[in-house]
Motif scaffolding. Structure first.
Motif, PDB file in Angstrom:
ATOM      1  N   PHE A 408      43.823 -35.480  55.616  1.00 50.65           N
ATOM      2  CA  PHE A 408      43.096 -36.049  56.631  1.00 50.65           C
ATOM      3  C   PHE A 408      42.862 -37.741  56.277  1.00 50.65           C
ATOM      4  O   PHE A 408      42.818 -38.606  57.149  1.00 50.65           O
ATOM      5  N   LEU A 409      42.764 -38.104  54.974  1.00 54.18           N
ATOM      6  CA  LEU A 409      42.625 -39.293  54.525  1.00 54.18           C
ATOM      7  C   LEU A 409      43.885 -40.115  54.750  1.00 54.18           C
ATOM      8  O   LEU A 409      43.894 -41.358  55.378  1.00 54.18           O
ATOM      9  N   ILE A 410      45.107 -39.567  54.709  1.00 56.37           N
ATOM     10  CA  ILE A 410      46.188 -40.224  55.089  1.00 56.37           C
ATOM     11  C   ILE A 410      46.264 -40.730  56.438  1.00 56.37           C
ATOM     12  O   ILE A 410      46.703 -41.747  56.894  1.00 56.37           O
ATOM     13  N   LEU A 411      45.810 -39.731  57.288  1.00 50.64           N
ATOM     14  CA  LEU A 411      45.843 -40.124  58.700  1.00 50.64           C
ATOM     15  C   LEU A 411      44.735 -40.991  59.283  1.00 50.64           C
ATOM     16  O   LEU A 411      44.874 -41.838  60.091  1.00 50.64           O
ATOM     17  N   ILE A 412      43.298 -40.947  58.663  1.00 54.92           N
ATOM     18  CA  ILE A 412      42.522 -41.888  58.976  1.00 54.92           C
ATOM     19  C   ILE A 412      42.801 -43.099  58.574  1.00 54.92           C
ATOM     20  O   ILE A 412      42.556 -44.282  59.236  1.00 54.92           O
ATOM     21  N   CYS A 416      43.283 -46.463  61.258  1.00 48.71           N
ATOM     22  CA  CYS A 416      42.433 -47.384  61.097  1.00 48.71           C
ATOM     23  C   CYS A 416      43.198 -48.650  61.154  1.00 48.71           C
ATOM     24  O   CYS A 416      42.816 -49.913  61.496  1.00 48.71           O
ATOM     25  N   ALA A 417      44.248 -48.790  60.199  1.00 53.31           N
ATOM     26  CA  ALA A 417      45.283 -49.926  60.043  1.00 53.31           C
ATOM     27  C   ALA A 417      46.062 -50.353  61.316  1.00 53.31           C
ATOM     28  O   ALA A 417      46.166 -51.345  61.783  1.00 53.31           O
ATOM     29  N   GLU A 418      45.822 -49.364  62.414  1.00 54.70           N
ATOM     30  CA  GLU A 418      46.274 -49.685  63.726  1.00 54.70           C
ATOM     31  C   GLU A 418      45.324 -49.949  64.939  1.00 54.70           C
ATOM     32  O   GLU A 418      45.512 -50.149  66.056  1.00 54.70           O
ATOM     33  N   CYS A 419      44.144 -50.058  64.253  1.00 56.42           N
ATOM     34  CA  CYS A 419      42.844 -50.183  65.260  1.00 56.42           C
ATOM     35  C   CYS A 419      42.699 -49.095  66.198  1.00 56.42           C
ATOM     36  O   CYS A 419      42.241 -49.276  67.217  1.00 56.42           O
ATOM     37  N   ARG A 420      42.886 -47.817  65.645  1.00 58.06           N
ATOM     38  CA  ARG A 420      42.934 -46.794  66.662  1.00 58.06           C
ATOM     39  C   ARG A 420      41.621 -45.907  66.238  1.00 58.06           C
ATOM     40  O   ARG A 420      41.683 -44.916  65.505  1.00 58.06           O
ATOM     41  N   TYR A 421      40.573 -46.538  66.078  1.00 62.68           N
ATOM     42  CA  TYR A 421      39.417 -45.995  65.534  1.00 62.68           C
ATOM     43  C   TYR A 421      38.659 -44.770  66.326  1.00 62.68           C
ATOM     44  O   TYR A 421      38.248 -43.875  65.509  1.00 62.68           O
ATOM     45  N   ASP A 441      33.915 -45.563  51.721  1.00 61.68           N
ATOM     46  CA  ASP A 441      34.889 -46.055  52.539  1.00 61.68           C
ATOM     47  C   ASP A 441      35.446 -45.692  53.801  1.00 61.68           C
ATOM     48  O   ASP A 441      35.676 -46.328  54.756  1.00 61.68           O
ATOM     49  N   VAL A 442      35.702 -44.332  54.236  1.00 65.34           N
ATOM     50  CA  VAL A 442      36.052 -43.827  55.184  1.00 65.34           C
ATOM     51  C   VAL A 442      35.016 -44.061  56.236  1.00 65.34           C
ATOM     52  O   VAL A 442      35.353 -44.287  57.325  1.00 65.34           O
ATOM     53  N   PHE A 443      33.772 -43.765  56.001  1.00 71.05           N
ATOM     54  CA  PHE A 443      32.617 -43.992  56.896  1.00 71.05           C
ATOM     55  C   PHE A 443      32.516 -45.303  57.119  1.00 71.05           C
ATOM     56  O   PHE A 443      32.357 -45.581  58.459  1.00 71.05           O
ATOM     57  N   ASN A 444      32.649 -46.420  56.288  1.00 76.37           N
ATOM     58  CA  ASN A 444      32.486 -47.631  56.716  1.00 76.37           C
ATOM     59  C   ASN A 444      33.713 -48.118  57.455  1.00 76.37           C
ATOM     60  O   ASN A 444      33.505 -49.113  58.438  1.00 76.37           O
ATOM     61  N   SER A 445      34.849 -47.768  57.241  1.00 78.06           N
ATOM     62  CA  SER A 445      36.046 -48.159  57.973  1.00 78.06           C
ATOM     63  C   SER A 445      35.742 -47.679  59.549  1.00 78.06           C
ATOM     64  O   SER A 445      36.225 -48.566  60.517  1.00 78.06           O
ATOM     65  N   ILE A 446      35.353 -46.294  59.848  1.00 84.37           N
ATOM     66  CA  ILE A 446      35.192 -45.761  61.069  1.00 84.37           C
ATOM     67  C   ILE A 446      33.983 -46.598  61.992  1.00 84.37           C
ATOM     68  O   ILE A 446      34.215 -47.087  62.856  1.00 84.37           O
ATOM     69  N   ILE A 447      33.127 -46.754  61.122  1.00 89.13           N
ATOM     70  CA  ILE A 447      31.874 -47.637  61.809  1.00 89.13           C
ATOM     71  C   ILE A 447      32.006 -48.951  62.076  1.00 89.13           C
ATOM     72  O   ILE A 447      31.861 -49.344  63.176  1.00 89.13           O
ATOM     73  N   ARG A 448      32.909 -49.722  61.174  1.00 86.36           N
ATOM     74  CA  ARG A 448      32.938 -50.965  61.323  1.00 86.36           C
ATOM     75  C   ARG A 448      33.946 -51.215  62.233  1.00 86.36           C
ATOM     76  O   ARG A 448      33.893 -52.093  63.300  1.00 86.36           O
ATOM     77  N   GLY A 449      34.960 -50.188  62.561  1.00 85.14           N
ATOM     78  CA  GLY A 449      35.990 -50.150  63.558  1.00 85.14           C
ATOM     79  C   GLY A 449      35.296 -50.002  65.079  1.00 85.14           C
ATOM     80  O   GLY A 449      35.882 -50.682  65.862  1.00 85.14           O
ATOM     81  N   SER A 468      23.340 -38.831  56.256  1.00 91.78           N
ATOM     82  CA  SER A 468      23.088 -37.398  55.926  1.00 91.78           C
ATOM     83  C   SER A 468      23.871 -36.839  54.917  1.00 91.78           C
ATOM     84  O   SER A 468      23.492 -35.854  54.110  1.00 91.78           O
ATOM     85  N   HIS A 469      24.926 -37.468  54.473  1.00 90.21           N
ATOM     86  CA  HIS A 469      25.744 -37.228  53.150  1.00 90.21           C
ATOM     87  C   HIS A 469      25.152 -38.198  52.094  1.00 90.21           C
ATOM     88  O   HIS A 469      25.976 -38.090  51.010  1.00 90.21           O
ATOM     89  N   GLY A 470      24.094 -38.768  52.086  1.00 93.92           N
ATOM     90  CA  GLY A 470      23.641 -39.480  51.353  1.00 93.92           C
ATOM     91  C   GLY A 470      24.340 -40.616  50.805  1.00 93.92           C
ATOM     92  O   GLY A 470      24.142 -41.221  49.544  1.00 93.92           O
ATOM     93  N   LYS A 471      25.072 -41.372  51.797  1.00 95.80           N
ATOM     94  CA  LYS A 471      25.927 -42.465  51.288  1.00 95.80           C
ATOM     95  C   LYS A 471      25.411 -43.612  52.044  1.00 95.80           C
ATOM     96  O   LYS A 471      25.105 -43.694  53.313  1.00 95.80           O
TER      97      LYS A 471
END
Length: 506
Positions: A408-412, A416-421, A441-449, A468-471
């Motif tokens: 999943f991390l590879i795909l995300i 994100c690198a292709e702006c497909r948020y 960092d995963v959450f940040n990338s999604i939200i920022r995108g 909710s995940h404490g991050k």
């Protein structure tokens, strides 16, 4: 806000471990760990509960070092349950950014615990110190633990030390460590000889390399070892490269007669001639001599192909692969994975997909999760993440092939690198359904995108999930979403509530 948990009438360690693993927020998980002995007077933690609590803490990014140290301190000093070596090894391996705490866990806490063996923890600490460049500390740790019955030195420890000394340009010290480990009854394996031989040849210590090969031939003279061809070729190629052609021919002849089990060929043997050949021509002759004229076995083909793919010699590797097929051998998954890895390094992700879809199918070779991950990572690096996503569905249809967190991390990352948020958010949702915990960092990338493409509502929902995940989100995330308060009252209310929750947990 803390999660409300319905406590059972009778609590068992396995049930508590299950409750801990179900918590999104590591703080809630740790709270359950601390409250359980207070609620149930006869209850006692066991190693299963400690493992669940540790996994929850290690999912936090960055790792809460004081909490990890406190948990293991409680296990070592205050609890009577066995302190498993794998538990300390996992904690030490996760403390990459804090080697001093890792040293404290090994040198101070582990000796005071009731752990009977420290071998896994020793290997984890050794790997951590060497990866951070602390070679002197690693050698000191090795000297301190030599002779202790709790630490059994094995080939992995020896390989780590030898590889680190060779990388540091100290092959003589690596050779000395090799001899010292043999005195400690630690037998080297093929990787030991391979790494040491490469280090000696790279430094130009060819006489020491020849002596090492002779000792190796003496060790295996009774049984031979087909996969050792990768060690032999390193020395022979180095001798040819340095102009010592006669010695290269002599050693290659000796290897073919003695190092590889070939009784029939010993009777009528004629060694290969390397005189007058270029380096590339000599390499090809040496490789073919060791495998084709030596012993044709799956082990020798596998070892040689692994080296050729690692060196990027794809054309020569394909010729040897075809020779292997013609000889009646069936390629393994690892050989195909080495080929896929080599193609992806060359930027040929489409060709790596053909290997997965066509070549492996033709050879009745079933791909593994790692095979799919390699292809998907190559496609994502080539900017073809949507095609990589298609393999996720293909994996789920294959029996026994379950997507892992890395999948999943590879795909995300690729999406994100292709702006497909939006597509990345869908993959993250599937990841959470599988109960894998993404880092901050995963959450940040999604939200920022999502904010960057104007999908503020989805961004706020993912912000809520992140909290909710404490991050705690980064500052620019709050800045991007702060404008919502000015344009949408309902979303603004939710946004302010989230800020209050973060303030309370912080």
């Amino acid at each position: 806000m803390a999660t409300v948990v319905r406590w059972p009438r009778v609590l068992t360690p396995s049930r508590l471990a299950q409750l801990i693993r179900q918590q999104k927020d590591p703080a809630d998980a740790l709270r359950l760990f601390e409250d359980a002995p207070l609620r149930y007077s006869s209850y006692r933690h066991n190693s299963l509960v400690y493992s669940a609590a540790l996994d929850s803490l290690l999912s936090v990014d960055p790792v809460p070092v004081p909490a990890v140290a406190a948990l293991l301190s409680h296990l070592a000093l205050r609890d009577s349950c066995p302190a498993p070596d794998p538990l300390f090894a996992r904690a030490i391996g996760a403390l990459y950014e804090d080697p001093s705490t890792a040293l404290h866990l090994f040198l101070r806490l582990l000796p005071r615990s009731n752990a009977h063996t420290w071998s896994l923890s020793f290997d984890a600490l050794l790997r951590l110190l060497l990866s951070r460049g602390h070679l002197t500390l690693a050698l000191g740790l090795l000297a301190r633990c030599a002779g202790r019955r709790e630490v059994q030195f094995g080939a992995p420890s020896l390989n780590l030390i030898v590889a680190a000394l060779c990388r540091a340009g100290r092959p003589a010290a690596a050779l000395q460590a090799f001899a010292s480990f043999k005195d400690l009854c630690c037998n080297p394996d093929r990787d030991t000889y391979r790494t040491l031989m490469r280090g000696l040849c790279k430094a130009g210590h060819l006489d020491d390399a020849i002596h090492l090969l002779r000792s190796m031939l003496w060790r295996i003279s009774q049984k031979g070892c087909d996969a050792d061809v990768v060690v032999y070729r390193t020395l022979v190629e180095a001798l040819h490269r340095h102009g010592r052609i006669t010695e290269a021919e002599e050693i290659l002849a000796k290897v073919l007669k003695k190092g590889l089990r070939s009784p029939k060929r010993r009777q009528t043997f004629c060694g290969p001639v390397l005189e007058g050949m270029t380096t590339e021509e000599a390499k090809k002759v040496i490789d073919e001599s060791l495998v084709v004229r030596g012993i044709k076995s799956m082990a020798s083909y596998k070892a040689m192909l692994g080296d050729l793919y690692a060196e990027g010699r794809l054309d020569h590797a394909q010729q040897m692969f075809d020779e292997m097929i013609q000889s009646g051998f069936r390629p393994t998954v690892s050989i195909f994975e080495d080929k896929i890895n080599a193609l992806c390094r060359e930027g040929r992700a489409d060709d790596s997909a053909i290997v997965l879809e066509k070549e492996m199918m033709e050879r009745d070779c079933v791909p593994t999760v790692n095979t799919y991950n390699l292809v998907m990572e190559g496609l994502c690096k080539d900017g073809k993440s949507m095609r990589a996503v298609e393999y996720l569905a293909r994996m789920e249809k294959q029996v026994g092939c379950v997507s892992q967190k890395d999948t999943f991390l590879i795909l995300i990352s690729g999406l994100c690198a292709e702006c497909r948020y939006i597509e990345a958010a869908k993959i993250l949702e599937r990841m959470l359904r599988m109960r894998y915990r993404p880092n901050r960092d995963v959450f940040n990338s999604i939200i920022r995108g999502l904010c960057s493409i104007g999908r503020r509502y989805e961004a706020v929902l993912w912000l809520e999930e992140m909290v909710s995940h404490g991050k705690i989100p980064e500052l620019d995330i709050w800045t991007s979403l702060a404008s919502i308060v000015l344009f949408d009252d309902s979303m603004g209310t939710l946004f302010l509530e989230l800020m209050e929750d973060v303030h309370d947990t912080g």
